[in-house]
Write a protein that holds these residues in place. Structure first.
Motif, PDB file in Angstrom:
ATOM      1  N   GLY A  24      26.403  50.209  52.854  1.00 23.00           N
ATOM      2  CA  GLY A  24      26.601  51.016  51.653  1.00 23.00           C
ATOM      3  C   GLY A  24      28.018  51.022  51.143  1.00 23.00           C
ATOM      4  N   LYS A  25      28.871  50.189  51.711  1.00 20.93           N
ATOM      5  CA  LYS A  25      30.249  50.121  51.274  1.00 20.93           C
ATOM      6  C   LYS A  25      30.383  49.310  49.984  1.00 20.93           C
ATOM      7  CE  LYS A  25      32.171  52.265  54.818  1.00 20.93           C
ATOM      8  NZ  LYS A  25      32.920  53.535  54.645  1.00 20.93           N
ATOM      9  N   LYS A  26      31.374  49.695  49.186  1.00 23.93           N
ATOM     10  CA  LYS A  26      31.753  48.893  48.017  1.00 23.93           C
ATOM     11  C   LYS A  26      32.849  47.935  48.491  1.00 23.93           C
ATOM     12  CE  LYS A  26      29.150  51.360  45.256  1.00 23.93           C
ATOM     13  NZ  LYS A  26      27.885  50.835  44.701  1.00 23.93           N
ATOM     14  N   VAL A  27      32.439  46.723  48.815  1.00 25.93           N
ATOM     15  CA  VAL A  27      33.336  45.787  49.485  1.00 25.93           C
ATOM     16  C   VAL A  27      34.081  44.939  48.458  1.00 25.93           C
ATOM     17  CG1 VAL A  27      33.513  43.926  51.175  1.00 25.93           C
ATOM     18  CG2 VAL A  27      31.785  45.708  51.469  1.00 25.93           C
ATOM     19  N   GLY A  28      35.386  44.864  48.622  1.00 27.78           N
ATOM     20  CA  GLY A  28      36.199  43.924  47.864  1.00 27.78           C
ATOM     21  C   GLY A  28      36.565  42.769  48.773  1.00 27.78           C
ATOM     22  N   MET A  29      36.274  41.550  48.348  1.00 20.72           N
ATOM     23  CA  MET A  29      36.505  40.382  49.203  1.00 20.72           C
ATOM     24  C   MET A  29      37.267  39.312  48.433  1.00 20.72           C
ATOM     25  SD  MET A  29      33.750  37.874  51.123  1.00 20.72           S
ATOM     26  CE  MET A  29      33.323  37.022  49.613  1.00 20.72           C
ATOM     27  N   THR A  30      38.214  38.690  49.114  1.00 21.72           N
ATOM     28  CA  THR A  30      38.892  37.527  48.546  1.00 21.72           C
ATOM     29  C   THR A  30      38.562  36.311  49.400  1.00 21.72           C
ATOM     30  OG1 THR A  30      40.916  37.796  49.878  1.00 21.72           O
ATOM     31  CG2 THR A  30      40.797  38.987  47.790  1.00 21.72           C
ATOM     32  N   SER A  31      38.447  35.169  48.733  1.00 25.83           N
ATOM     33  CA  SER A  31      38.167  33.928  49.452  1.00 25.83           C
ATOM     34  C   SER A  31      38.627  32.765  48.595  1.00 25.83           C
ATOM     35  CB  SER A  31      36.658  33.795  49.758  1.00 25.83           C
ATOM     36  OG  SER A  31      35.938  33.501  48.570  1.00 25.83           O
ATOM     37  N   THR A  32      38.429  31.569  49.096  1.00 30.90           N
ATOM     38  CA  THR A  32      38.818  30.385  48.332  1.00 30.90           C
ATOM     39  C   THR A  32      37.957  30.197  47.091  1.00 30.90           C
ATOM     40  OG1 THR A  32      37.454  29.078  49.844  1.00 30.90           O
ATOM     41  CG2 THR A  32      39.810  29.136  50.277  1.00 30.90           C
ATOM     42  N   ASP A  33      36.848  30.933  46.996  1.00 32.77           N
ATOM     43  CA  ASP A  33      35.994  30.826  45.816  1.00 32.77           C
ATOM     44  C   ASP A  33      36.332  31.848  44.749  1.00 32.77           C
ATOM     45  OD1 ASP A  33      34.474  28.657  46.584  1.00 32.77           O
ATOM     46  OD2 ASP A  33      33.101  29.875  47.756  1.00 32.77           O
ATOM     47  N   GLY A  34      37.054  32.920  45.105  1.00 36.06           N
ATOM     48  CA  GLY A  34      37.406  33.910  44.103  1.00 36.06           C
ATOM     49  C   GLY A  34      37.466  35.310  44.686  1.00 36.06           C
ATOM     50  N   VAL A  35      37.531  36.278  43.785  1.00 37.33           N
ATOM     51  CA  VAL A  35      37.571  37.687  44.153  1.00 37.33           C
ATOM     52  C   VAL A  35      36.213  38.300  43.846  1.00 37.33           C
ATOM     53  CG1 VAL A  35      38.665  39.921  43.746  1.00 37.33           C
ATOM     54  CG2 VAL A  35      40.042  37.828  43.675  1.00 37.33           C
ATOM     55  N   VAL A  36      35.610  38.924  44.859  1.00 38.39           N
ATOM     56  CA  VAL A  36      34.291  39.535  44.713  1.00 38.39           C
ATOM     57  C   VAL A  36      34.423  41.030  44.971  1.00 38.39           C
ATOM     58  CG1 VAL A  36      31.932  39.623  45.605  1.00 38.39           C
ATOM     59  CG2 VAL A  36      33.121  37.425  45.434  1.00 38.39           C
ATOM     60  N   VAL A  37      33.927  41.841  44.051  1.00 32.08           N
ATOM     61  CA  VAL A  37      33.915  43.289  44.215  1.00 32.08           C
ATOM     62  C   VAL A  37      32.479  43.764  44.118  1.00 32.08           C
ATOM     63  CG1 VAL A  37      34.631  45.500  43.255  1.00 32.08           C
ATOM     64  CG2 VAL A  37      36.262  43.608  43.359  1.00 32.08           C
ATOM     65  N   ASP A  38      31.976  44.329  45.195  1.00 30.70           N
ATOM     66  CA  ASP A  38      30.605  44.839  45.238  1.00 30.70           C
ATOM     67  C   ASP A  38      29.615  43.756  44.809  1.00 30.70           C
ATOM     68  OD1 ASP A  38      28.680  46.728  45.783  1.00 30.70           O
ATOM     69  OD2 ASP A  38      28.755  47.636  43.781  1.00 30.70           O
ATOM     70  N   GLU A  39      29.791  42.558  45.404  1.00 32.10           N
ATOM     71  CA  GLU A  39      28.932  41.399  45.189  1.00 32.10           C
ATOM     72  C   GLU A  39      28.993  40.843  43.765  1.00 32.10           C
ATOM     73  OE1 GLU A  39      24.958  42.278  46.573  1.00 32.10           O
ATOM     74  OE2 GLU A  39      25.505  41.583  48.576  1.00 32.10           O
ATOM     75  N   ARG A  40      30.023  41.220  43.012  1.00 32.81           N
ATOM     76  CA  ARG A  40      30.211  40.657  41.676  1.00 32.81           C
ATOM     77  C   ARG A  40      31.476  39.811  41.670  1.00 32.81           C
ATOM     78  NH1 ARG A  40      28.102  45.693  41.114  1.00 32.81           N
ATOM     79  NH2 ARG A  40      26.328  45.955  39.698  1.00 32.81           N
ATOM     80  N   LEU A  41      31.326  38.568  41.270  1.00 33.69           N
ATOM     81  CA  LEU A  41      32.481  37.669  41.205  1.00 33.69           C
ATOM     82  C   LEU A  41      33.285  38.011  39.963  1.00 33.69           C
ATOM     83  CD1 LEU A  41      33.871  35.163  42.474  1.00 33.69           C
ATOM     84  CD2 LEU A  41      32.523  33.762  40.907  1.00 33.69           C
ATOM     85  N   ILE A  42      34.518  38.513  40.162  1.00 31.34           N
ATOM     86  CA  ILE A  42      35.322  38.927  39.013  1.00 31.34           C
ATOM     87  C   ILE A  42      36.416  37.913  38.683  1.00 31.34           C
ATOM     88  CG2 ILE A  42      34.861  41.368  39.365  1.00 31.34           C
ATOM     89  CD1 ILE A  42      37.605  41.647  40.631  1.00 31.34           C
ATOM     90  N   ILE A  43      36.800  37.085  39.652  1.00 31.85           N
ATOM     91  CA  ILE A  43      37.771  36.020  39.421  1.00 31.85           C
ATOM     92  C   ILE A  43      37.250  34.772  40.117  1.00 31.85           C
ATOM     93  CG2 ILE A  43      40.099  35.177  39.839  1.00 31.85           C
ATOM     94  CD1 ILE A  43      40.137  37.327  37.804  1.00 31.85           C
ATOM     95  N   ARG A  44      37.127  33.674  39.385  1.00 32.33           N
ATOM     96  CA  ARG A  44      36.694  32.421  39.993  1.00 32.33           C
ATOM     97  C   ARG A  44      37.925  31.529  40.152  1.00 32.33           C
ATOM     98  NH1 ARG A  44      31.673  30.248  40.116  1.00 32.33           N
ATOM     99  NH2 ARG A  44      30.964  31.604  38.423  1.00 32.33           N
ATOM    100  N   ALA A  45      38.458  31.467  41.365  1.00 31.68           N
ATOM    101  CA  ALA A  45      39.655  30.668  41.646  1.00 31.68           C
ATOM    102  C   ALA A  45      39.863  30.695  43.151  1.00 31.68           C
ATOM    103  CB  ALA A  45      40.875  31.242  40.927  1.00 31.68           C
ATOM    104  N   ASP A  46      40.828  29.909  43.620  1.00 26.58           N
ATOM    105  CA  ASP A  46      41.217  30.010  45.023  1.00 26.58           C
ATOM    106  C   ASP A  46      41.979  31.314  45.184  1.00 26.58           C
ATOM    107  OD1 ASP A  46      42.184  29.867  47.575  1.00 26.58           O
ATOM    108  OD2 ASP A  46      42.929  27.817  47.414  1.00 26.58           O
TER     109      ASP A  46
END
Length: 945
Positions: A525-547
């Protein structure tokens, strides 16, 4: 070799120069905290330490006396000056000078180190701390200029002028006293902060817990209340309606209206702009109509709307009551700007002497403001019977302004504990009536120790965003720590300010492991913010597509007000470029350290690469956990660099040396995730102390492809260990791993399986030799399984491979060699970005490795080169048969997946009716094939058929 005193040696020259500079904004390879790195070249000064430079040491201390307090490595005051006289190198001197220059602008920086660049004589890494990065970089540049000037004087270099410019620059970029007070209080409570602009907008806390301030306006400040306070007439009307003592007032637009209203109100009166601030345009003690006419223009000029308030003049002293969260925090008496005669100096000389006080600066940059002698000041002095050139008698006070605002040069006297309780109650009620969380209530009263209702005092103004400096730095009296109630209001005791941060690093597997961890906590149930080589994802939504595996992306997540849990993929490049970009991580995961990206940014060995990855471990606090791969010796050694606790994960067999060490760690109360083997399969087991808890069968986890994807078994173990350390329950971890698969929507570009017209196609991001070894193991197991179920009993394995152009030549060849051991057909392509290589060069080097291994009897029987990624994909499909296994190591996975999904909806592109491969393909065995003869399409690839 350096020259001894008295011997013949090189002549001193101002050779010190900066080759490069880098700003680290978080924990980095040099220190746990932000730092600046200068790479400097000493030139001839490498052979001339400071004891061989005549007059250098004394001249330096004369220019910067504060250096006498530097302890350096001696650990005592004066240690650095001792080093200067004994002999040290000018790179080390530049470090200390940069720190001392920052001290000159009020930045108390003391950390620094100087180390020689490995293998390069005369070049040094100069590392030092900073508070503001622009000031820090400028300090390094000025330090080098000063050192060179002391070696050989440059007539065009004026150190005093340069120092003054540097100080002014530092003061103008620094926070004002109010903002700095709040930030300092937040730091003392371990509340993280981020500066959001070049001014005073600051975020306190992270993610969902964040609060913002701009000077003394906060996230809780009401916009309506600010508008009310900005309208002085409305403010006094509301206060009067609440029964609070206020002067009679009304607003007008013309001078004749002002005169009529003043006569009706009764002289003396006050004119002030309806929406002014900082005391600008306030004209006091106007005795008649002529005074009103003269003052009206000044008041109207400061009014944005053109309205001027005519108000009855209340006699008495000027008091500022600071109300925070509905309670009085401090009270200061404000004394207008003035000078006191000494019987010998003129008024102008007294003003100049007063402005020379180092506490006075321009505007709000210091705790006091310089007195400005304008026409209004000249007229006021004349009204008191003096001119600027007159000498007032000793002890005579000469006013230069009528208002007591600090911004016009006034001083403050602390009266916090002297105010009458009734006056305190009135001030607090006024703040509530207006609705401000932070309010400056201006009282005019004969004596704040007596009730204003009895002495005739009144509230003349309510201010939003009141300044703190009159309270934190009073001219007379004790300072009041008014930032404390502000931070108490924003973060009441027990309120969290940080969100949990899990950082994942390693050579291979970072992205998949990060996604697994994020998926587990999303299920909780967490609102997860994740960064990766594919982009920035906030709550399973890709908000930035980049490394987005660098520090700036991490800050983006920490600024997002929805995020309550963060998972960061941390790449080598970001650490070397800017550091981590955040202060610390609660859980730091290191998957492996393998030879990749060597030869870049000074990292030439795998041991040096391990030092870079270890920054994530060093950023783990005492309350945190480091999740380490016990099977990797370089990762295993990082346990010594962890301040917190260690959680091991290992695939080692029970009874092995590594497994025995991990089990012993658990017996002492530690944690680990291990693999237990049985006839039914492999079980992931979580161990804590003497408890062993079964988590999941590896072959039942979708991401492992029935246990064949060994790399994802390891990634799942690391993810389980990290989630357990971050507080997830075993049930939640189990559910997360069971529902995570490598489909394109959950894990794009990482072991995605796509059926294409009867073929099994695997899309993966594999781009280095260690990753190819793991992928090859998966290919062998999958190929054998497909062969066992195939009617023909023979499955062709086709691999489309490449690597980035910034790898070493030998790394590219090794990638090709490993691929040749696992694939029947290898198709070599190239990335769209060549990273400094010419078209065909990377493919040629990879092909060399394939050919070399083919000659040694490897599995591969055919090598083909198709440089364009899409063309290579089409070619692999075209030359395969139903039932075959195709593995495509991608660069642009979205484009490749779109191409694969198009099959079945259109004719197979690039195929020939005779079954031969598409055109544009060079084959081993063709008489004209060589790396140089590989197709040389333009950067964007060949035109589509």
């Amino acid at each position: 070799m350096t020259s001894e005193p008295g011997t013949t040696g090189p002549s001193p020259r101002p050779d010190l120069r900066i080759l490069s500079s880098r700003v680290y904004r978080g924990p980095n390879v040099w220190h746990y905290e932000p730092a600046i790195q200068l790479v400097v070249d000493l030139g001839v000064l490498e052979d001339l330490p400071t004891n061989l430079l005549p007059g250098f040491a004394d001249g330096l201390v004369e220019r910067l006396p504060g250096l006498a307090s530097h302890s350096c490595s001696r650990g005592r005051r004066g240690g650095f000056v001792e080093r200067l006289h004994e002999g040290t190198w000018v790179g080390h001197v530049a470090e200390h000078v940069a720190l001392q220059l920052q001290q000159a602008v009020g930045h108390d920086m003391r950390r620094g180190k100087t180390r020689q660049v490995r293998g390069e004589r005369g070049r040094y890494n100069v590392i030092y701390a900073y508070a503001d990065e622009n000031v820090g970089v400028a300090a390094g540049e000025l330090a080098v200029q000063l050192v060179n000037d002391l070696v050989q004087h440059d007539p065009e270099f004026d150190f005093e002028a340069e120092l003054e410019r540097f100080i002014v620059r530092g003061e103008r970029t620094a926070f004002g006293p109010s903002t700095q007070a709040i930030v300092d209080e937040a730091v003392s409570r371990d509340i993280p902060w981020l500066r959001l602009n070049t001014s005073s907008l600051v975020q306190l806390g992270q993610g969902v817990h964040q609060q913002r301030i701009r000077a003394t306006m906060t996230s809780k400040t009401s916009s309506i209340a600010v508008d009310i306070a900005g309208n002085k007439e409305l403010t006094l009307t509301l206060l009067g309606s609440a029964g609070l003592p206020v002067p009679r007032s009304e607003s007008v637009r013309t001078v004749e209206e002002a005169v009529r209203l003043a006569e009706r109100t009764g002289y003396p009166v006050v004119l002030k702009p309806l929406d002014g601030n900082h005391g600008r345009g306030v004209m006091l003690d106007l005795q008649d109509a002529d005074d009103v006419r003269r003052a009206f223009g000044t008041a109207k000029e400061e009014s944005r709307g053109g309205w001027v308030i005519v108000e009855s003049f209340i006699t008495g002293r000027d008091y500022r009551c600071l109300v925070i969260g509905g309670k009085i925090a401090a009270i200061a008496e404000r004394v207008p700007a003035h000078v006191v005669g000494d019987g010998s100096a003129t008024v102008a000389e007294l003003v100049e002497r007063t402005n020379a006080d180092p506490r006075r600066g321009v505007g709000h940059e210091k705790v006091l403001t310089r007195i400005k002698v304008d026409q209004a000041a000249v007229e006021l002095v004349a009204e008191q019977g003096f001119a600027l050139d007159d000498v007032p008698p000793e002890g005579t006070a000469v006013k230069l302004t009528l208002t007591g605002n600090m911004s016009t040069g006034g001083i403050s006297i602390d009266r916090t504990f002297e105010a009458h309780p009734e006056n305190i109650e009135i001030a607090e009620e006024a703040a509530r009536v207006v609705g401000l969380d932070l309010a400056g209530i201006d009282f005019i009263a004969p004596d704040i120790t007596q009730p204003v209702r009895e002495t005739g005092g009144a509230i003349c103004e309510v201010n939003a965003a009141p300044g703190f400096r009159m309270h934190t730095h009073p001219t007379v009296g004790d300072p009041q720590y008014v930032a404390k109630p502000v931070v108490d209001m924003l973060f009441p005791p027990g309120t969290p300010s940080r969100i949990p941060i899990v950082a994942v690093t390693g050579t291979n597997g970072k992205t998949t492991t990060s996604r697994m961890i994020a998926h587990i906590f999303k299920g909780i149930g967490k609102k997860v913010g994740m960064t990766s080589t594919d982009g920035v994802v906030v709550d399973e939504r890709l908000i930035i597509r980049a490394d987005a595996s660098g520090p700036r992306s991490a800050k983006m997540v920490l600024q997002n007000p929805r995020v309550d849990f963060a998972v960061f993929e941390v790449a080598r490049g970001g650490i070397l470029r800017e550091g981590l970009g955040y202060e610390r991580n609660d859980v730091g995961v290191v998957l492996n350290v393998q030879p990749d990206h060597l030869g870049l940014r000074g990292i030439d060995t795998v041991e040096q690469l391990a030092d870079v990855k270890a920054v994530v471990v060093e950023a783990v606090p005492r309350s945190g956990f480091a999740v380490l791969n016990a099977d990797d010796p370089l990762v295993r050694a990082m346990r010594r660099r962890c301040s917190g606790r260690v959680v091991w994960f290992t695939m080692a067999e029970p009874g092995s040396e590594i497994r025995e060490s991990v089990d012993d760690h658990c017996r002492r109360g530690g944690r680990a995730v291990v693999l237990e083997h049985s006839d039914l399969g492999d079980m992931i087991v979580v161990k804590e102390g003497r408890r062993a808890m079964q988590l999941a069968w590896t072959h039942l986890l979708p991401s492992t492809f029935g246990g064949r994807a060994t790399m994802n078994v390891q990634n799942a173990m690391a993810a389980a260990a990290a989630a357990f350390a971050a507080g997830a329950s075993l049930h939640d971890i189990r559910q997360g791993l069971r529902s995570f698969s490598t489909n394109y929507y959950l894990s794009p570009g990482r072991l995605n399986e796509v059926p294409v017209e009867g073929r099994t196609v695997i899309v993966d991001y594999c781009h280095n030799a260690p990753g190819m070894t793991m992928l090859g193991d998966f290919v062998d197991k999958t190929g054998d399984q497909l062969a066992s179920t195939s009617d023909l009993g023979n499955v062709q394995r086709i691999g489309v491979i490449s690597t980035a152009g910034d790898r070493r030549d030998e790394d590219m060849r090794e990638l090709g060699a490993i691929a040749a051991r696992h694939f029947d057909v290898v198709v070599v392509r190239e990335d769209a970005q060549l990273r400094g290589r010419v078209r065909g060069e990377v493919a040629g080097l990879v092909a060399e490795g394939v050919r070399r291994e083919m000659e040694a009897g490897a599995r591969c029987r055919q090598l083909e080169t198709v440089l364009d990624e899409i063309e290579a994909t089409r070619h692999a499909i075209a030359r395969s048969n139903p039932g075959d296994l195709i593995v495509i190591c991608v660069d642009q996975h979205a484009v490749v997946m779109a191409e694969l999904e198009s099959y079945g909806r259109q004719a197979q592109p690039g195929a020939r009716s005779d079954g031969e491969p598409a055109s544009g393909v060079a084959r081993v065995g063709d008489p004209d094939f060589s790396p140089a003869a590989a197709p040389t399409e333009p950067e964007g690839g060949p035109s589509r058929p």
